[in-house]
Design an enzyme around this catalytic site. Structure first.
Site, PDB file in Angstrom:
ATOM      1  N   GLU A 104      -1.798 -27.797  27.916  1.00  0.00           N
ATOM      2  CA  GLU A 104      -2.917 -28.461  27.471  1.00  0.00           C
ATOM      3  C   GLU A 104      -2.539 -29.641  26.298  1.00  0.00           C
ATOM      4  O   GLU A 104      -3.712 -30.504  26.340  1.00  0.00           O
ATOM      5  CB  GLU A 104      -3.307 -27.291  26.099  1.00  0.00           C
TER       6      GLU A 104
ATOM      7  N   THR B 216       1.617  -4.317   4.176  1.00  0.00           N
ATOM      8  CA  THR B 216       1.558  -4.579   5.687  1.00  0.00           C
ATOM      9  C   THR B 216       0.911  -5.860   5.882  1.00  0.00           C
ATOM     10  O   THR B 216       1.122  -6.358   7.017  1.00  0.00           O
ATOM     11  CB  THR B 216       0.320  -3.418   6.134  1.00  0.00           C
ATOM     12  N   ASP B 217       0.267  -6.507   5.059  1.00  0.00           N
ATOM     13  CA  ASP B 217      -0.455  -7.951   5.239  1.00  0.00           C
ATOM     14  C   ASP B 217       0.651  -8.972   5.838  1.00  0.00           C
ATOM     15  O   ASP B 217       0.280  -9.769   6.753  1.00  0.00           O
ATOM     16  CB  ASP B 217      -0.939  -8.532   4.061  1.00  0.00           C
TER      17      ASP B 217
ATOM     18  N   TYR C 177      -8.288   0.646  -3.257  1.00  0.00           N
ATOM     19  CA  TYR C 177      -6.850   1.298  -4.289  1.00  0.00           C
ATOM     20  C   TYR C 177      -6.141   0.062  -4.757  1.00  0.00           C
ATOM     21  O   TYR C 177      -6.371  -1.199  -4.258  1.00  0.00           O
ATOM     22  CB  TYR C 177      -6.153   2.129  -3.277  1.00  0.00           C
TER      23      TYR C 177
ATOM     24  N   SER D 159       2.002  -7.774  -0.590  1.00  0.00           N
ATOM     25  CA  SER D 159       2.740  -8.714   0.311  1.00  0.00           C
ATOM     26  C   SER D 159       2.013  -9.745   0.390  1.00  0.00           C
ATOM     27  O   SER D 159       2.851 -11.024   0.825  1.00  0.00           O
ATOM     28  CB  SER D 159       3.010  -7.953   1.721  1.00  0.00           C
TER      29      SER D 159
ATOM     30  N   THR E  45       0.616  -1.154   0.102  1.00  0.00           N
ATOM     31  CA  THR E  45       0.081  -0.035   0.078  1.00  0.00           C
ATOM     32  C   THR E  45       0.806   1.282   0.115  1.00  0.00           C
ATOM     33  O   THR E  45       0.440   2.282  -0.612  1.00  0.00           O
ATOM     34  CB  THR E  45      -0.908   0.103   1.332  1.00  0.00           C
TER      35      THR E  45
ATOM     36  N   LYS F 287       0.146  -7.066  12.696  1.00  0.00           N
ATOM     37  CA  LYS F 287      -0.775  -6.268  12.283  1.00  0.00           C
ATOM     38  C   LYS F 287      -2.068  -6.801  12.885  1.00  0.00           C
ATOM     39  O   LYS F 287      -2.639  -8.151  12.917  1.00  0.00           O
ATOM     40  CB  LYS F 287      -0.994  -6.592  10.702  1.00  0.00           C
TER      41      LYS F 287
END
Ligand code: DAS
Length: 356
Positions: A313, A120-121, A54, A87, A40, A193
């Site tokens: 767990e 950013t992904d 965009y 990305s 972006t 993110k």
């Protein structure tokens, strides 16, 4: 207009003095290389109100630099276009290519810092991979933006200015790979993110390392996990990455994904479990079989924060499984790929997950 020879000589001398002063000032500035990969921060929308609609990966690195003349006041900047992709579409090979370029540049005496502009992904994955594998103390800063430069209140310009400022800062050396988004300086290991539409998208559950404001860094903590010069991994010795896949846990989960991964011969399966890395009882046998057939099993959690407790767990000792500590599945996968270039010993792998 008549100018006396004396005045002309004076003016020429003054011009020479000014030119040499400017040259000295430029020499005093740090040399920062910007490696552009897309995203972006290189995006463009149809109108200023398109902050979320965009096209990513449209603007070239030279245009990004030209669009931010303030950079020339804080660093001697030059750019390289490594990729031009969103990305989410980056591959393991892209990761290797980028990291090797970063490593090569970091060894150059005329490079003081490196900035990677990135979508950013998956920015958090690249930042972690670089901090694990690039052996340098020089500042490496990964940066992106949540809005394209064409949008109202675009965040890319200031994020990029901050990234170049931090990359050119001596006090940013030795802190591992850093991420500058929204005025914060985060650790490339810790940051993720966490919001998919806000400029405050990135954060670390352990907090930022500091902030950068008007080109000045304010540090409040330093990383304690191994990174860069203190890493046992070196990108210069890594040529391929093993296949590591992620299987998420959720109500009603089946073993289809796990069985398919195991059948395809993956080196490791990261299980993004519920809660503290819980595994639905009906798929425990499938993970056990995958382990018996040679796959490494790494227990992570789909829960954003906290960390998976070994033998809580699930009886990890008994099953010979590894726990991912505080790493989310996508980060656990990055560390698993890097670690598996060196060892498949589960005790060694667990040590690596504690230390990195
Ligand atoms: N698709 C997103 C990416 O390239 C755009 C962005 O947020 O940078 O990661």
């Amino acid at each position: 207009m008549y100018l006396s020879p004396r005045f002309r000589a004076f003016a020429a001398g003054a011009a020479l003095l000014a030119a040499s002063a400017l040259a000295q000032a430029q020499q005093a500035l740090p040399n920062v290389v910007i490696l552009a990969t897309g995203g972006t921060i290189a995006g463009a929308g149809a109108s200023a109100v398109n902050s979320a609609t965009y096209a990513a990966a449209k603007v070239g690195v030279d245009k990004l630099i030209a669009g931010l003349p303030e950079l020339s006041k804080i660093a001697n900047v030059r750019g390289e276009q490594v990729f031009q992709v969103a990305s989410e579409s980056l591959t393991n090979d892209n990761l290797l290519t980028l990291a090797k370029r970063v490593s090569a540049l970091s060894k150059q005496a005329d490079v003081d810092g490196i900035v990677i502009t990135h979508g950013t992904d998956t920015l958090e994955e690249t930042a972690y991979f670089l901090t694990l594998t690039v052996r340098t103390n020089k500042p490496i800063v990964v940066v992106g933006s949540m809005r394209p430069g064409t949008a109202l209140s675009a965040d890319g310009a200031l994020n990029l200015y901050d990234a170049v400022s931090v990359a050119g800062s001596k006090d940013a050396a030795g802190k591992g790979v850093l991420v500058t988004m929204n005025d914060n300086i985060d650790s490339g290991r810790d940051v993720s993110k966490n919001v998919n539409i806000k400029t405050s998208a990135f954060s670390s559950q352990w907090g930022p390392l500091g902030m950068v404001v008007e080109g000045k860094n304010y540090w409040f903590r330093a990383p304690v996990k191994r990174h860069t010069m203190n890493s046992e991994f070196d990108i210069d010795n890594i040529s391929t990455l093993p296949v590591v896949e992620i299987a998420m846990g959720y109500e009603g989960v089946s073993s289809i994904a796990i069985d398919a991964f195991a059948k395809s011969g993956v080196k490791a399966i990261v299980h993004g479990g519920t809660g503290n890395g819980s595994v639905a009882n009906r798929i425990v046998p499938n993970l056990q079989k995958a382990r018996t057939d040679g796959a490494i099993i790494i227990r992570s959690s789909r829960v954003a924060d906290g960390f998976v407790i070994r033998n809580a767990e699930q009886p990890d000792d008994k099953y010979d499984w590894v726990v991912a500590h505080d790493l989310r599945p996508q980060k656990a996968r990055i560390l698993a790929m890097v670690a598996l270039t060196k060892t498949s010993d589960t005790k060694e792998l667990q040590r690596i997950f504690w230390e990195y």
